[in-house]
Design an enzyme around this catalytic site. Structure first.
Site, PDB file in Angstrom:
ATOM      1  N   LYS B  78      26.749  -3.969  39.364  1.00 35.10           N
ATOM      2  CA  LYS B  78      27.251  -4.063  37.996  1.00 35.10           C
ATOM      3  C   LYS B  78      28.270  -5.202  37.898  1.00 35.10           C
ATOM      4  O   LYS B  78      29.073  -5.399  38.818  1.00 35.10           O
ATOM      5  CB  LYS B  78      27.909  -2.722  37.615  1.00 35.10           C
ATOM      6  CG  LYS B  78      28.266  -2.587  36.139  1.00 35.10           C
ATOM      7  CD  LYS B  78      28.877  -1.208  35.832  1.00 35.10           C
ATOM      8  CE  LYS B  78      29.185  -1.060  34.344  1.00 35.10           C
ATOM      9  NZ  LYS B  78      29.759   0.268  34.028  1.00 35.10           N
ATOM     10  N   SER B 158      27.781   2.417  29.754  1.00 32.03           N
ATOM     11  CA  SER B 158      27.873   0.972  29.863  1.00 32.03           C
ATOM     12  C   SER B 158      27.075   0.375  31.026  1.00 32.03           C
ATOM     13  O   SER B 158      26.797  -0.814  31.024  1.00 32.03           O
ATOM     14  CB  SER B 158      29.336   0.579  30.033  1.00 32.03           C
ATOM     15  OG  SER B 158      29.826   1.027  31.296  1.00 32.03           O
ATOM     16  N   SER B 182      29.399   6.528  31.709  1.00 28.52           N
ATOM     17  CA  SER B 182      28.713   5.241  31.835  1.00 28.52           C
ATOM     18  C   SER B 182      27.718   5.129  32.983  1.00 28.52           C
ATOM     19  O   SER B 182      26.967   4.165  33.047  1.00 28.52           O
ATOM     20  CB  SER B 182      29.732   4.107  31.965  1.00 28.52           C
ATOM     21  OG  SER B 182      30.256   3.772  30.707  1.00 28.52           O
TER      22      SER B 182
END
Lengths: 503, 495
Positions: B78, B158, B182
């Site tokens: 990420k 997210s 997330s």
């Protein structure tokens, strides 16, 4: 130990156009913690390094970087608290104080608003023999220092040096117990003295290692006593805070100016706005920096990157055991053990290195004589050369040797001063110098008597005069000393001359 | 062997250790899958040179015979994780061009374990979002589509890039972070597994902060076993993170016995929301029945402060974010606005932040600033903190009563269409986190596993919440549920 009692100093009174006013002052002293590494990073705290060379990623607030508490800085804060006879809080916590400034990379300062590490303590501030005030300490908290913005390197740009960013500070907050500019300076001096004894802050104001925010208000005589009785601030005037004073002289000037400014407004029927002000030493005036309305909203909240700081009582006790003798105790001991005057004891204990040096000189010798020599001869000579005790060319052992020679009667005070100068400039063992250079006092009564006889024989008219007026005997003493190169024992010379003139 | 990229971590590990495939082959397979995946917009910075170099090193290590489980496993990272020398922008324009000089603890541990970095994955800007529509790189597209149309769907957020990349077999696993859901919500939207471990299990050092007291990283994988393997490599004490726990990391994979006989599974009545779609309640009931069939004891429980969790979360998280994001000021790194003559430092801050932060980030910074400001602090921030304590206590009481894990839906719906919420009240978007935020507020481990498809053919997930520091037990319950569900569906490749 002597139990000295003090009377409180009178508050500074300023006569206004209409009536008298008294000053009320509280200080927030920012003292840089003596430590090798910063409060939350391993970067060095060394002063004067190349700009931006002592900066860890966390100091520069790089993304994802996290603070880790430096245990030694905590220990130093605890030590300082103990030195100020303060409560040590076994639970404390860090908060973020949020504001934007280029020398504050995180956009917040990590500080301790809600739970400081040190609670209430006190400092004895002496204002002369037998005159002193106990100033109450409200709290001490640990926080990060900011970096430095530099605005005068380029006409269009500002620069930032982050070397100081994140260095540990202790903010020492006093109660409004200080009553005049001189007291304020004496308070800061005393704090600095204690911290230097403790080794927790070097107190160098020029380098910015010790700075103070000064809160000043004025009140009518009697108001302060009402405040002390009730602890109700309504009895006191509205205060203004003068930021960032790093000189004793300017701090006193700023307080005086600020008090007079406030008095003028009040006597004119106006009111004081609570605000932050800056002192301009060039113009000797304070100017408004920001009003209460413009004051930052710091949005304090607990720093989520750090767990609350919990320490053990045993750990605190361990630090307490290693605490050195502090200035007040040392001064009292010097007075009682060595018979020193209050003044001499104060001078000698002002700095721990001086005090230690004195003790080494005085050990096994006459304390008063040692104090005289250390203060008058050594300190005087060092001051002339702009040296401190640390780089004194005369060691405590050497100075002690000189004093021993005096007390044994081997040399006179006058010769001792010559000897001191030789030891100071050339070094060497005082006893050996006296021996090898024939400086030893002549105590041989026969030799002295011969010299006296010779001079009296050569000056019969003077002998007659002196017989009528014994005060003139001193002339013969001088002549004998001159003839013996100052080595004759003055006491013996005096005795023999007196005997001859009277006989 | 073809389609090596479709392997699970456990399968690949076994093949690598047997010598049947090499890390280089596995990595090449993923790199070509990534190459053809632009339409998903999951990978935003590819690092093929690093991938190939690491794969070679992994092969050498595998040959030498002492390779850890993650050795040679290609993973995506990420964008929130700082990776040395590789763009790390947290999905934000304000970190334009930012290449850290340091490696986050978690990614360093992964590389130390021999994992192979494929590149950086798209995400909502500063992890603020539930649909991956706030990224400076543009939306991530869910590899799943509704059976009856081609409308692009959100992968959730997210960690939307991580979820899409794992679901589309671009990598074998990916790192995610979870502040309010997330990891778990996008995992549920894409039919994969995602675990948020106990707060303090994984180091936050080098992970761009959103809300420090809630942020926690975790793995996103194709199976519960994979999550166990990858989490073990990511977890561990880090002296650089003061909130990191020094508890030892157990062998999580060894905990996957499939035996949950006598375990008490709590079903919280407060999670049965008004207007919950029939499909979600059915999924939940089916999951409950499966666990019961596997030998668990099902108990009805109450977590009475649940309804206050979302509002408390949306006070605490923005408050911390408003402070954490203050450092993005244009002074030292990232984007700096161009100034006009006569403009000063305040203009630089204002313009830089106005240009660099997207609308959602700006909204949260402003909300956070507001709730911390003088006069509002007690009414908002302090009250939210008290609510947080109550929520934590709800869980503590349930666990003290003997409950081992709690089963809830993962999300209130399946993935929705990109742009569908554009005109909606932001609170509508925040409701996506309704089942997940409590776990962050209480610092507990939570995992979502795919549990079925809705009538449009989209995956739906169930969430299991465990006792603190008992990820092994939690993974075992999740593994048991996964076996019972037998979810094997994959999105049809259209990209």
């Amino acid at each position: 130990m002597l139990d000295l009692t003090y009377t409180a100093p009178a508050p500074k009174v300023i006569a206004g156009a209409k009536h008298d006013w008294e000053l009320v002052i509280g200080l927030e002293v920012h003292a840089q913690v003596s430590s090798n590494a910063k409060l939350f990073s391993g970067a060095s705290t060394q002063f004067g390094a190349e700009p931006n060379s002592n900066v860890a990623f966390v100091d520069a607030a790089m993304p994802g970087m996290l603070p880790v508490i430096n245990e030694y800085c905590v220990e130093q804060a605890v030590r300082t608290g103990l030195g100020l006879k303060a409560d040590i809080n076994l639970y404390s916590a860090f908060d973020r104080k949020n504001y934007f400034y280029p020398d504050l990379p995180q956009g917040y300062q990590i500080s301790q608003l809600y739970y400081p590490i040190v609670g209430e303590g006190e400092v004895l501030v002496e204002m002369g023999e037998g005159v002193a005030r106990v100033v109450r300490i409200e709290r001490i908290h640990l926080e990060q220092d900011a970096g430095k913005s530099i605005h005068d390197m380029d006409p269009n740009m500002s620069f930032v040096d982050l070397n100081r960013t994140g260095v540990a500070l202790m903010e020492i907050v006093s109660r409004p117990d200080i009553r005049g500019p001189e007291e304020a300076a004496a308070y800061v001096t005393k704090l600095r003295q204690i911290m230097r004894y403790l080794g927790t802050c070097d107190g160098n104001m020029q380098n910015g290692n010790l700075r103070a925010d000064v809160n000043v208000s004025v009140c009518r005589p009697g108001d302060y006593e009402r405040y002390m009785e009730t602890q109700d601030f309504d009895h006191l005037g509205t205060r203004c805070e003068i930021k960032n004073m790093n000189s004793m002289r300017f701090m006193q000037a700023a307080i005086d100016f600020e008090a007079r400014r406030q008095i003028a407004i009040l006597e004119d029927g106006g009111k004081i706005d609570q605000e932050t002000r800056l002192y301009d030493p060039d113009k000797n005036e304070t100017r408004s920096m920001r009003s209460k309305e413009e004051a930052h909203d710091y949005r304090y909240f607990p720093c989520p990157d750090l767990l609350p700081l919990t320490i053990e009582q045993d750990w605190v006790d361990g630090i307490a055991e290693t605490l050195p003798e502090l200035p007040d105790a040392k001064k009292l001991r010097f007075i009682s053990d060595f018979g020193l005057s209050d003044y001499d004891a104060s001078v000698l204990t002002a700095d721990v290195a001086n005090a230690t040096f004195f003790e080494d000189v005085a050990k096994g010798r006459d304390g008063k004589l040692a104090a005289n020599w250390v203060i008058n001869e050594l300190f005087g000579r060092l001051k002339k050369d702009e040296k401190t005790i640390k780089d004194s060319p005369v060691s405590a052992e050497q100075l002690g040797g000189i004093i021993t020679l005096i007390t044994k009667g081997d040399i006179s005070g006058k010769i001792a001063k010559e000897l001191f100068e030789i030891v100071y400039t050339e070094g060497g063992d005082p006893a050996e110098i006296v021996e090898s250079r024939g400086m030893k006092q002549v105590t041989d009564m026969g030799a002295i008597e011969a010299a006296v006889n010779e001079i009296m024989a050569a000056n019969p008219a003077q002998v007659e005069k002196a017989k009528e007026n014994p005060k003139l005997a001193g002339w013969f003493v001088g002549q004998v000393m001159k003839a013996t190169g100052g080595k004759a024992n003055p006491k013996a010379v005096n005795e023999i001359i007196a005997k001859k003139l009277n006989g | 062997m073809t389609d090596l990229n479709k392997l699970t971590i456990a399968e690949a590990r076994d093949l690598l250790h047997k010598g049947d495939v090499t890390a280089v082959e596995l990595t090449e397979s993923c790199l070509s899958a990534i190459e053809g995946s632009n339409a998903l917009n999951a990978f935003v910075h590819n690092t093929p040179e690093i991938s190939r170099e690491q794969a070679k090193a992994a092969d050498a290590r595998l040959k030498s015979g002492d390779a850890p489980a993650m050795c040679g496993i290609p993973v995506g990272i990420k964008d929130l994780f700082c990776t040395k020398g590789v763009l790390s922008q947290a999905g934000s324009a304000i970190l334009e061009g930012f290449k850290p000089e340091y490696e986050s603890t978690i990614t360093r541990q992964l590389w130390d374990n021999g994992a192979v970095m494929l590149g950086k994955l798209n995400m909502d800007e500063f992890a603020m979002g539930s649909s991956n529509e706030t990224s400076t790189y543009g939306d991530v597209v869910n590899p799943w589509r509704r059976g009856n149309d081609d409308a692009p769907l959100t992968p959730g957020g997210s960690s939307g890039g991580s979820a899409a990349a794992v679901a589309a077999d671009l990598c074998l696993g990916a790192t995610g972070t979870d502040t309010g859901g997330s990891i778990r919500q996008p995992a549920a939207f894409t039919g994969i597994t995602g675990i948020k471990p106990t707060y303090g299990r994984c180091s936050r050092w080098g992970v761009v902060a959103f809300a420090s007291s809630l942020d926690q990283a975790g793995p996103m994988t194709k199976s519960v076993r994979d999550a166990a393997i990858m989490l073990e490599a990511m977890a561990g004490h880090d002296p650089l993170d003061s909130t990191s726990s020094d508890l030892p990391v157990p062998n999580f994979e060894a905990a996957l016995t499939g035996d949950i006989n006598g375990k008490k599974i709590g079903i919280p009545k407060e999670y049965r929301m008004d207007g919950m779609p029939e499909e979600i309640s059915k999924l939940w009931e089916d999951g409950t029945a499966m666990l019961k069939d596997a030998g668990a004891e099902i108990v009805d429980i109450s977590l009475p402060h649940t309804k206050y969790a979302l509002p408390a979360y949306y006070v605490i998280a923005p408050a911390e974010a408003s402070s954490n994001l203050a450092r993005y000021d244009g002074v030292r790194y990232g984007h700096r606005a161009t100034l006009a003559a006569g403009e000063g430092i305040d203009d630089m801050y204002e313009k830089t932040r106005a240009e660099g932060f997207g609308a959602e980030v700006q909204r949260r910074v402003m909300v956070g600033t507001y709730v911390l400001s003088a006069g509002f602090y007690d009414a908002y921030y302090n009250r939210a903190r008290r609510v947080r304590t109550l929520i934590k206590r709800d869980f503590e009481q349930v666990f003290a009563a003997g409950v081992d894990a709690i089963l809830t839906p993962a999300t209130p719906s399946a993935a929705f269409g990109l742009g569908e919420m554009a005109d909606a009240d932001p609170v509508q978007m925040y409701l996506n986190d309704v089942f997940t935020v409590t776990v962050n507020l209480a610092g507990l481990p939570g995992i979502t596993v795919p549990a079925g498809l809705d009538k449009q053919g989209l995956p739906l997930g169930l969430q299991l919440i465990g006792r603190p520091w008992e990820e092994g037990d939690l993974l075992n319950v999740a593994h048991t549920l996964e076996q019972a569900v037998g979810f094997v569906s994959k999105p049809a490749k259209w990209w």
